[in-house]
Each structure stands twice: as structure tokens, then as C-alpha cells.
Design a protein around this motif. Structure first.
Motif, PDB file in Angstrom:
ATOM      1  N   THR A 154      94.976 -24.800   4.864  1.00 41.08           N
ATOM      2  CA  THR A 154      95.129 -25.992   4.526  1.00 41.08           C
ATOM      3  C   THR A 154      95.145 -26.869   2.961  1.00 41.08           C
TER       4      THR A 154
ATOM      5  N   ARG B 185      98.405 -27.246  10.294  1.00 41.41           N
ATOM      6  CA  ARG B 185      99.187 -27.420  11.908  1.00 41.41           C
ATOM      7  C   ARG B 185      98.431 -29.090  11.947  1.00 41.41           C
ATOM      8  N   MET B 186      99.811 -29.775  12.615  1.00 43.97           N
ATOM      9  CA  MET B 186      99.771 -31.264  13.001  1.00 43.97           C
ATOM     10  C   MET B 186      99.153 -31.392  14.126  1.00 43.97           C
TER      11      MET B 186
ATOM     12  N   ALA C 210      98.293 -35.102   8.019  1.00 38.88           N
ATOM     13  CA  ALA C 210      98.576 -33.347   7.648  1.00 38.88           C
ATOM     14  C   ALA C 210      99.630 -33.831   6.758  1.00 38.88           C
TER      15      ALA C 210
ATOM     16  N   VAL D 218     105.434 -31.180   8.302  1.00 34.54           N
ATOM     17  CA  VAL D 218     104.389 -32.055   8.839  1.00 34.54           C
ATOM     18  C   VAL D 218     105.530 -32.171  10.088  1.00 34.54           C
TER      19      VAL D 218
END
Length: 466
Positions: free
Chosen positions: A139, A161-162, A174, A198
Motif C-alpha cells: 500500500t 486495490r481500489m 487509492a 487506480v
């Protein structure tokens, strides 16, 4: 293209108004006119025709390029064709940027090609590219926690991850890695950055977008991997071996370039100096043809005006349609509009933008001090609930909202918006004409009622919020 329906509905509506009495009251006329607007928009193809023309005849429209210039010319001609008045371009200058060669590959331990794209504003790698070991961060927050001087010469890979959401709530969190990943990596000595795109799709389409460099730090290149390539890279890293990547991107800054906002109006009959502003943004990223982002918004806002013009309706206030330029590279059209019209913003009674694709709205948001009942009546006629979430009206409206311009927004369903947004998959085939028509109906109805309302949507103190 279904425009024939407008004349019949308009005739019926006007007949309904004039048979009740020789001089019908406003209340007696209101319901038939509003029904006419909704029926004409829902049965018409005005909005879809506009986005079809823009994406077919112009295609991608990167800010500051010749394509964006052609899009301005196209929009001027289209605004005049549909009957808008005072059509003009309000020019401004931006710093141009263009994409170049974009390649990446895993060198070891499992050699293979990867699909990626440079982020807007990124600098280039050295001419031959950069080859280095990957430093992996699940992240952006993990990167922020990394020690200084811990990434010397490495290529940083930021995943993360979004989450999908109807209102796109996952985009902001994100997007931190896209916006700030390069500078956070540079301050720790990295040579380059790749991020997981994104977006929320699983197709092999990388997702571009604008990044920013922090002052006083080295500028290093940054690019986005498609989601499947990011997955692949994570699986390779999970094998526990050092991973080496070769990255070569060659974007370039091209100096000052022209951009501009295209303006057209339905001039008000009683208070022409007062403005109800409806809008979308004209530029797009260069990977797709900018259909959902934001050809749809141009079609919705201009199509709404076309509905009113074709019905022969004359608003008391001026309805202004704005096709903003250079939104994708920093809301530059919105800021240029604010600066040019700063002395006249007190006369902007309401503003909104369509910039969230083509799906219909599921709720209505308010950013007004007075006159909420006008927007609530719009929501009621559309069968939409009112939201308790405030709004700045849309990305390009934000700069004038910050100076006190009242706003509202139809919150469209963006559950799948980030499957397409900023990718090569943003093309016309993703748009349902009936969805566009429903949005046109909402915009046309709102603009008409706001332009004829007694309220100015502000607090009693005309300077409140300024």
C-alpha cells in the motif's frame, strides 16, 4: 433521431396550458411544461448524438494538443447548431505534456513483458530506460513508513486495490499512490515507480491520470501497470526471489500550449445577467476516446439546453453551458473560469457539472443555502431521493463553489465507472443512449426550474460564503 417527438409533446403541453383559462396561472402551466421537458428528453437522442459526434469526429482530446483544439472548434459549431447564443471560446494557456514510448518487462527471475502507461506529468526515464530491482509496497501507507535512504536506485512497486462504490468513494484513497508516489519514493532514493492502476477493472488496460511532484525533491518517472500485470508481479514477488524490472517511458513536457473553455447560452428574458451554469469537460486522456470521461457530460449538459431550445422555452435567467478545457491535468479550465468571471460570480445563482459517466443518477446532492425546495421538487419529479451529503457541484465547479456559488449535483451511479475511466476502454460502445437521455431529462428539468425560480439559492447576505 427522435427529435420529432419534441414537437408533438410541446404542442400537447402548450394546448394543455391554454385551454384551462385565457390567462393560466404559473401553477396551472408548470406541470404540463415540466412533463413536456421530461418526455422530450427521455424520448430524444440529443445528448447521445452529441457524444457520438464528439467521440467519432474528434476522438481522444488530450489537454493542450491539436486534438483538443479541434474539439473546441467542433463544440463551437455544435453549440451554434443547436441554437445556443453568445457562443465563444475563453482561452487560457497550459503547460503541455505528451506521451512517448512505454515499455516494461521483468528481466529476472521470470522474463516477460508487462503492459503499463506513463502517468500524466511524469518525466522520462533515461533514453535507454532504467533496469533495477523492485522494492515492493502493498500500500501507499507502507511506502510512507519506509526508512529514508532505503530505496537507493530501486524501482518502487506500489500495489493497493481500489474498492468499488456507487459514489466512487474508493478513488480518493487509492489515488494517493498515483498523485504522490513519485515524490515519496524519490525522497527515499528510488530511481522510478510503477503502481497498480487506480481502477476497478480486471482487463489488461493500464489506467493513466495526472500525478504531482513535490517541491524540492528529485523528479523520477512513474507509470501504472494494468491490474492483471500488477497481479502477475505480485505473484512473482511472492516466490521470494529478488525481481528485476526494465522500464522505459519517454513522455515529454512540450511547453506552453493553448486550451480554453467553450461557452454557449440560452439568454434569460427577465434577468439575463443571472446565470444557471450546467457543464461537462471537453478534454480527455489520450488512451481511449473520452466517451464516459467526459464526452457524456458534454452531451448531457448541451443536450439539456437543446431540449429547452427545441421546445421554444424561454427561461427568465440565462442558462449557460460550459465545456471546460484541461480538466484532466488539474482542473485548469475550472480555475481559468473562476479567474475570468470572479467579479461576476455573485450573479451565478446555481452551478453543476456532469463528470461521472453516463449512468443515471440515484440521488440528488445540495450545496445551496436557500431554495432547497426547488431542487427537492426536481428530485421528486425524477423519483430520486435527496442525499444528506453536500456537494461542490463537480470537479470544475469546485473553484467557483469555494467562492460562494451555490451548487447541486445529480449523483450518478459510478459502480462500474472506474472499470473504464482513464483507460483505452473508455469508448462510445460503453454508453447506453437511454441512460444519457435520462441524464439529459434531469439536467433540462433542473436548469429550467432553477432559471425560473424566485430564489437566488444564497443566504440573505449576498456575500455569505464569499
Amino acid at each position: 433521431m427522435k427529435h420529432w417527438a419534441l414537437m408533438g409533446v410541446a404542442t400537447l403541453a402548450l394546448a394543455s396550458c391554454t385551454t384551462v383559462a385565457d390567462q393560466p396561472s404559473d401553477m396551472m402551466m408548470k406541470a404540463p411544461v415540466e412533463a413536456m421537458i421530461l418526455e422530450a428528453a427521455r424520448s430524444g437522442t440529443q445528448g447521445y448524438d452529441i457524444v457520438e459526434g464528439l467521440t467519432t469526429e474528434i476522438g481522444q482530446r488530450l489537454a493542450g494538443t491539436e486534438a483538443e483544439a479541434r474539439a473546441r472548434d467542433w463544440t463551437v459549431a455544435k453549440f451554434k447548431e443547436i441554437g445556443l447564443q453568445n457562443v465563444r471560446v475563453e482561452p487560457f494557456t497550459i503547460s503541455g505534456w505528451e506521451r512517448g514510448v512505454e515499455t516494461a518487462s521483468i528481466v529476472s527471475p521470470f522474463p516477460q513483458e508487462m503492459l503499463l502507461t506513463a502517468l500524466g506529468g511524469s518525466v522520462a526515464t533515461p533514453a535507454g530506460g532504467v533496469t533495477a530491482e523492485i522494492a515492493y509496497f502493498p500500500t501507499f501507507e507502507d511506502l510512507e513508513s519506509a526508512p529514508m535512504d532505503s530505496l537507493d536506485g530501486k524501482i518502487v512497486f506500489i500495489s493497493g486495490r481500489m474498492d468499488k462504490a456507487p459514489n466512487g468513494a474508493g478513488y480518493g484513497p487509492a489515488n494517493r499512490k498515483r498523485r504522490s508516489g513519485a515524490s515519496e519514493s524519490a525522497k527515499r532514493g528510488a530511481a522510478a515507480v510503477v503502481i497498480r492502476s487506480v481502477g476497478t477493472d480486471s482487463h489488461r488496460f493500464p489506467h493513466t491520470g495526472q500525478m504531482r511532484y513535490a517541491d524540492g525533491l528529485p523528479k523520477i518517472p512513474i507509470a501504472a501497470l494494468s491490474a492483471p500485470d500488477a497481479d502477475q508481479l505480485e505473484r512473482i514477488l511472492e516466490r521470494g526471489q529478488a525481481v528485476t524490472m526494465a522500464l522505459n517511458i519517454q513522455p515529454r513536457a512540450v511547453g506552453d500550449r493553448p486550451s480554453g473553455n467553450v461557452i454557449g447560452e440560452i439568454v434569460g428574458t427577465e434577468r439575463p445577467e443571472e446565470i444557471v451554469l450546467i457543464s461537462g469537460h471537453l478534454d480527455s486522456w489520450d488512451l481511449g476516446t473520452g466517451a464516459i470521461d467526459d464526452g457524456a457530460g458534454i452531451g448531457i449538459s448541451a443536450g439539456a439546453a437543446q431540449i429547452l431550445i427545441e421546445a421554444g422555452l424561454k427561461p427568465k435567467r440565462t442558462i449557460r453551458v460550459v465545456a471546460y478545457g484541461a480538466e484532466e491535468v488539474g482542473l485548469l479550465g475550472g480555475f481559468a473560469y473562476r479567474d475570468l468571471h470572479k467579479d461576476d460570480l455573485i450573479n451565478h445563482v446555481l452551478a453543476t457539472e456532469s463528470d461521472f459517466g453516463s449512468k443515471p443518477a440515484y440521488e440528488v446532492q445540495l450545496g445551496v443555502t436557500e431554495g432547497a425546495e426547488v431542487i427537492e421538487s426536481v428530485a421528486d419529479m425524477l423519483g430520486l431521493p435527496m442525499s444528506d451529503q453536500p456537494t461542490n457541484g463537480g470537479p470544475d465547479i469546485g473553484p467557483i463553489a469555494a467562492l460562494g456559488v451555490p451548487t447541486m449535483r445529480f449523483q450518478q451511479d459510478g459502480t462500474d465507472y472506474f472499470d473504464l475511466h482513464h483507460t483505452p476502454d473508455d469508448t462510445l460502445d460503453k454508453i447506453d443512449p437511454d441512460d444519457i437521455a435520462e441524464n439529459v431529462a434531469a439536467f433540462a428539468l433542473m436548469a429550467w426550474l432553477a432559471a425560473n425560480a424566485d430564489t437566488d439559492f444564497r443566504a440573505d447576505d449576498p456575500q455569505a460564503g464569499n
